[in-house]
Write a protein that holds these residues in place. Structure first.
Motif, mmCIF file in Angstrom:
data_model
loop_
_atom_site.group_PDB
_atom_site.id
_atom_site.type_symbol
_atom_site.label_atom_id
_atom_site.label_comp_id
_atom_site.label_asym_id
_atom_site.label_seq_id
_atom_site.Cartn_x
_atom_site.Cartn_y
_atom_site.Cartn_z
ATOM 1 N N VAL A 19 12.578 -0.933 2.212
ATOM 2 C CA VAL A 19 13.329 -1.833 0.965
ATOM 3 C C VAL A 19 14.447 -0.973 0.701
ATOM 4 O O VAL A 19 15.338 -1.815 0.273
ATOM 5 C CB VAL A 19 12.007 -1.832 0.533
ATOM 6 N N ALA A 20 14.506 0.057 0.849
ATOM 7 C CA ALA A 20 15.402 0.561 0.163
ATOM 8 C C ALA A 20 17.063 0.324 1.272
ATOM 9 O O ALA A 20 18.136 0.156 1.004
ATOM 10 C CB ALA A 20 15.519 1.944 0.690
ATOM 11 N N LYS A 21 16.601 0.440 2.573
ATOM 12 C CA LYS A 21 17.925 0.321 3.538
ATOM 13 C C LYS A 21 18.318 -1.175 3.562
ATOM 14 O O LYS A 21 19.316 -1.496 3.169
ATOM 15 C CB LYS A 21 17.054 0.085 4.814
ATOM 16 N N ARG A 22 17.585 -2.637 2.760
ATOM 17 C CA ARG A 22 17.210 -4.058 3.307
ATOM 18 C C ARG A 22 18.430 -4.098 1.989
ATOM 19 O O ARG A 22 19.018 -5.024 1.572
ATOM 20 C CB ARG A 22 16.170 -5.160 3.161
ATOM 21 N N GLU A 23 18.230 -3.547 0.893
ATOM 22 C CA GLU A 23 18.316 -3.623 0.073
ATOM 23 C C GLU A 23 19.686 -2.710 -0.710
ATOM 24 O O GLU A 23 20.465 -2.652 -1.858
ATOM 25 C CB GLU A 23 17.899 -3.779 -1.720
ATOM 26 N N ASN A 24 19.959 -1.739 0.236
ATOM 27 C CA ASN A 24 20.703 -0.336 -0.351
ATOM 28 C C ASN A 24 21.078 -0.114 -1.456
ATOM 29 O O ASN A 24 21.634 -0.103 -1.805
ATOM 30 C CB ASN A 24 22.442 -1.770 0.231
ATOM 31 N N LEU A 25 19.393 0.422 -1.571
ATOM 32 C CA LEU A 25 19.789 1.183 -2.986
ATOM 33 C C LEU A 25 18.588 2.503 -1.385
ATOM 34 O O LEU A 25 19.098 3.131 -0.839
ATOM 35 C CB LEU A 25 17.906 0.942 -3.754
ATOM 36 N N ASP A 26 19.015 3.345 -2.878
ATOM 37 C CA ASP A 26 18.630 5.105 -2.896
ATOM 38 C C ASP A 26 17.425 4.722 -2.613
ATOM 39 O O ASP A 26 16.162 3.926 -3.491
ATOM 40 C CB ASP A 26 19.092 5.924 -3.712
ATOM 41 N N PRO A 27 16.784 5.527 -1.883
ATOM 42 C CA PRO A 27 14.728 5.450 -1.691
ATOM 43 C C PRO A 27 13.689 5.936 -2.957
ATOM 44 O O PRO A 27 13.209 5.305 -3.640
ATOM 45 C CB PRO A 27 14.329 6.355 -0.237
ATOM 46 N N GLU A 28 14.558 6.682 -3.562
ATOM 47 C CA GLU A 28 14.423 7.546 -4.876
ATOM 48 C C GLU A 28 13.708 6.136 -5.762
ATOM 49 O O GLU A 28 13.008 6.187 -6.617
ATOM 50 C CB GLU A 28 15.095 8.977 -5.402
ATOM 51 N N THR A 29 15.249 5.663 -5.673
ATOM 52 C CA THR A 29 14.954 4.347 -6.887
ATOM 53 C C THR A 29 14.039 3.319 -6.505
ATOM 54 O O THR A 29 13.629 3.262 -7.715
ATOM 55 C CB THR A 29 16.709 3.364 -6.804
ATOM 56 N N VAL A 30 13.604 3.136 -4.967
ATOM 57 C CA VAL A 30 12.776 2.006 -4.787
ATOM 58 C C VAL A 30 11.309 2.543 -5.439
ATOM 59 O O VAL A 30 10.674 1.877 -6.303
ATOM 60 C CB VAL A 30 12.986 2.112 -3.556
ATOM 61 N N ARG A 31 11.369 4.094 -4.923
ATOM 62 C CA ARG A 31 10.317 4.694 -5.530
ATOM 63 C C ARG A 31 9.568 4.863 -7.309
ATOM 64 O O ARG A 31 8.658 3.642 -7.844
ATOM 65 C CB ARG A 31 9.991 5.905 -4.809
ATOM 66 N N ALA A 32 10.689 4.554 -7.400
ATOM 67 C CA ALA A 32 10.974 5.056 -8.861
ATOM 68 C C ALA A 32 10.429 3.761 -9.739
ATOM 69 O O ALA A 32 9.740 3.615 -10.499
ATOM 70 C CB ALA A 32 12.235 5.769 -9.810
ATOM 71 N N GLU A 33 10.947 2.964 -9.547
ATOM 72 C CA GLU A 33 10.943 1.291 -9.524
ATOM 73 C C GLU A 33 9.288 0.830 -9.103
ATOM 74 O O GLU A 33 9.174 -0.074 -10.486
ATOM 75 C CB GLU A 33 12.060 0.236 -9.370
ATOM 76 N N VAL A 34 9.071 0.976 -8.201
ATOM 77 C CA VAL A 34 7.350 0.845 -7.740
ATOM 78 C C VAL A 34 6.536 1.353 -9.044
ATOM 79 O O VAL A 34 5.822 1.071 -9.384
ATOM 80 C CB VAL A 34 7.248 0.984 -6.513
ATOM 81 N N ALA A 35 7.143 2.802 -9.102
ATOM 82 C CA ALA A 35 5.846 4.080 -9.929
ATOM 83 C C ALA A 35 6.094 2.982 -11.414
ATOM 84 O O ALA A 35 5.116 3.017 -12.272
ATOM 85 C CB ALA A 35 6.982 4.661 -9.949
ATOM 86 N N ARG A 36 7.028 2.415 -11.831
ATOM 87 C CA ARG A 36 7.231 1.915 -13.490
ATOM 88 C C ARG A 36 6.570 0.973 -13.604
ATOM 89 O O ARG A 36 5.798 0.305 -14.577
ATOM 90 C CB ARG A 36 8.885 1.908 -13.708
ATOM 91 N N GLY A 37 6.680 -0.817 -12.096
ATOM 92 C CA GLY A 37 6.087 -1.858 -12.330
ATOM 93 C C GLY A 37 6.701 -2.615 -12.505
ATOM 94 O O GLY A 37 6.671 -3.812 -12.338
ATOM 95 N N ARG A 38 8.049 -2.215 -12.341
ATOM 96 C CA ARG A 38 9.341 -3.340 -11.751
ATOM 97 C C ARG A 38 10.090 -3.528 -11.264
ATOM 98 O O ARG A 38 10.346 -5.295 -10.703
ATOM 99 C CB ARG A 38 11.083 -2.168 -12.931
ATOM 100 N N MET A 39 9.349 -2.944 -10.121
ATOM 101 C CA MET A 39 9.867 -3.907 -8.361
ATOM 102 C C MET A 39 7.960 -3.912 -7.424
ATOM 103 O O MET A 39 7.359 -3.013 -7.875
ATOM 104 C CB MET A 39 10.323 -2.859 -7.621
ATOM 105 N N ILE A 40 7.890 -4.578 -7.158
ATOM 106 C CA ILE A 40 6.745 -4.925 -6.039
ATOM 107 C C ILE A 40 7.204 -5.075 -5.047
ATOM 108 O O ILE A 40 8.038 -5.447 -4.658
ATOM 109 C CB ILE A 40 5.784 -5.855 -6.605
#
Length: 443
Positions: A19-40
């Motif tokens: 997902v991080a690669k597809r969205e051009n996001l840092d992997p830690e950002t993706v992990r943090a957003e999923v952990a927070r529930g703002r991203m699935i």
């Protein structure tokens, strides 16, 4: 473990890296957003093992679109549904929902999941109702077992109508269009006939355990969404939304990923308020909206009336837009209707990304604009959301090969093309400026 549980442990899964690669996001950002529930990341472990390409739904990700496919009790054809799937995916649908209500639903769904590289969603109550003559004959066990059955098939997310409660049904009495959600209407009918509370609500923890076992994401259904402009933003809609917020927290506590479904008919001036209210009541869970349609007077063109609302909803925070086709309110969409719906919603989602100033969102617009100014037709077609249609429309009034690379189109012709004239003006201005620089005194 589910993607939510992995993220909460501070770990980054393969799906999160993808997902991080597809969205051009840092992997830690993706992990943090999923952990927070703002991203699935809707990815059933069964489907993931069979080639699903992980994707993300959330504010930090691109605005996504879903395409509804599936048969009806009137028509049933697996090949036709697979053709709709191929059309939707080829044009950029991020997920598809199998909303089949007739025929061999299991066979259709298995074929769709096997052929789909994108997440597949369902509404389990549609298949559960096939097993009984009257809806009130269904038991809570029947409903939960159907959820588990579909989870085993590989369904990635499910619309669960757990937020409609008995006390909310009277709130719809004065509505113009009543309860327009099919699943919501069935649950209301079950509660009225049985005199009991919604079984998806009363057995929600057990339901969570089933969803968690396969990492099926909840798409908490908006049973009381408005089905007309007159019913928008009423007490029934917001009573259910508050309950959906409570269920969001309960599902997360049990390790389940959650998004929340949103309204279907809302005037433009109420869209921002609806997006903000959902974020507050549902703890910023991703919002998945149907449209919304901003007027009720255009049957046959509701892919347009809804795309207007979808663009505004995406701008104001909706994470995924459920497409509406020209057949909405009129009949079961066919392959061409799917094309029209997907393109309308790709436009809406991209417009939302532009309005959000998402990094890189404007790159394609700028590239196409440069190609347009340079009369590079092939590059314009390549960058178009629907290259086939763009090429056809250009060529049909200039069929000769000599004109297919010409510095004009049939709208203006060679003498009235503003961009060609502008280029002449630029050259003349540049030449004039050069003469002045060579002879500043004007001699």
């Amino acid at each position: 473990m589910t993607q939510l549980e992995i993220a909460r442990r501070g770990e980054i899964s393969e799906a999160m890296l993808h997902v991080a690669k597809r969205e051009n996001l840092d992997p830690e950002t993706v992990r943090a957003e999923v952990a927070r529930g703002r991203m699935i990341i809707p990815a059933n472990t069964e489907h993931l093992a069979r080639g699903l390409e992980p994707m993300a739904i959330g504010k930090m990700a691109r605005c996504k679109i879903n395409a509804n496919i599936g048969n009806s009790a009137v028509t049933s054809n697996i090949d036709n549904e697979l053709a709709k799937l191929r059309m939707a995916v080829s044009l950029g649908a991020d997920t598809v929902m199998d909303l089949s209500t007739g025929g061999n639903i299991d066979q259709i769904r298995q074929a769709i999941i096997a052929a789909s590289p994108v997440p597949v969603g369902t509404v389990p109550i549609y298949q559960a109702i096939q097993k009984v003559k009257h809806v009130e004959e269904l038991t809570a066990r029947d409903m939960i077992e159907m959820v588990e059955h579909q989870a085993k098939q590989g369904v990635d997310y499910m619309t669960i109508h757990a937020g409609i409660k008995r006390d909310y049904i009277p709130l719809t009495a004065r509505r113009v269009t009543g309860i327009v959600s099919r699943g919501g209407a069935l649950m209301a009918q079950w509660m009225a006939a049985r005199g009991a509370e919604n079984p998806f609500y009363t057995h929600f923890d057990e339901l969570c355990d089933v969803m968690r076992a396969y990492d099926v994401s909840f798409s908490l259904g908006d049973s009381l969404r408005p089905g007309s402009i007159a019913d928008a933003s009423d007490a029934a809609q917001f009573a259910e939304l508050k309950t959906l917020g409570e269920l969001t927290l309960r599902a997360r506590e049990r390790g389940c990923q959650v998004m929340v479904e949103g309204p279907g008919h809302v005037p433009m001036d109420q869209i921002a308020m609806n997006m903000e209210k959902q974020a507050i009541l549902c703890d910023e869970a991703p919002f998945y909206v149907l449209g919304p349609l901003v007027t009720d007077i255009a049957p046959g063109y509701d892919h347009i009336t809804s795309a207007i609302g979808a663009a505004l909803a995406g701008w104001h925070g909706a994470s995924m837009l459920c497409y509406v086709t020209p057949k909405e309110h009129l009949g079961l969409p066919e392959v061409e209707d799917v094309r029209q719906g997907v393109i309308a919603y790709k436009i809406a989602a991209h417009a939302a990304d532009l309005a959000r100033h998402r990094p890189g969102a404007r790159d394609r617009d700028d590239a196409l604009s440069r190609a347009r100014y340079e009369f590079n037709w092939e590059e314009q077609f390549r960058l178009s959301l629907d290259p086939e249609t763009a090429r056809r429309m250009h060529d049909e009034t200039l069929p000769q090969d000599a004109f297919k690379s010409a510095a004009f189109c049939s709208m203006c012709g060679p003498r009235f093309c503003s961009m060609r004239i502008n280029e002449d003006v630029r050259k003349l201005a540049l030449a004039t400026t050069s003469l002045v620089e060579l002879n500043p005194a004007g001699a």
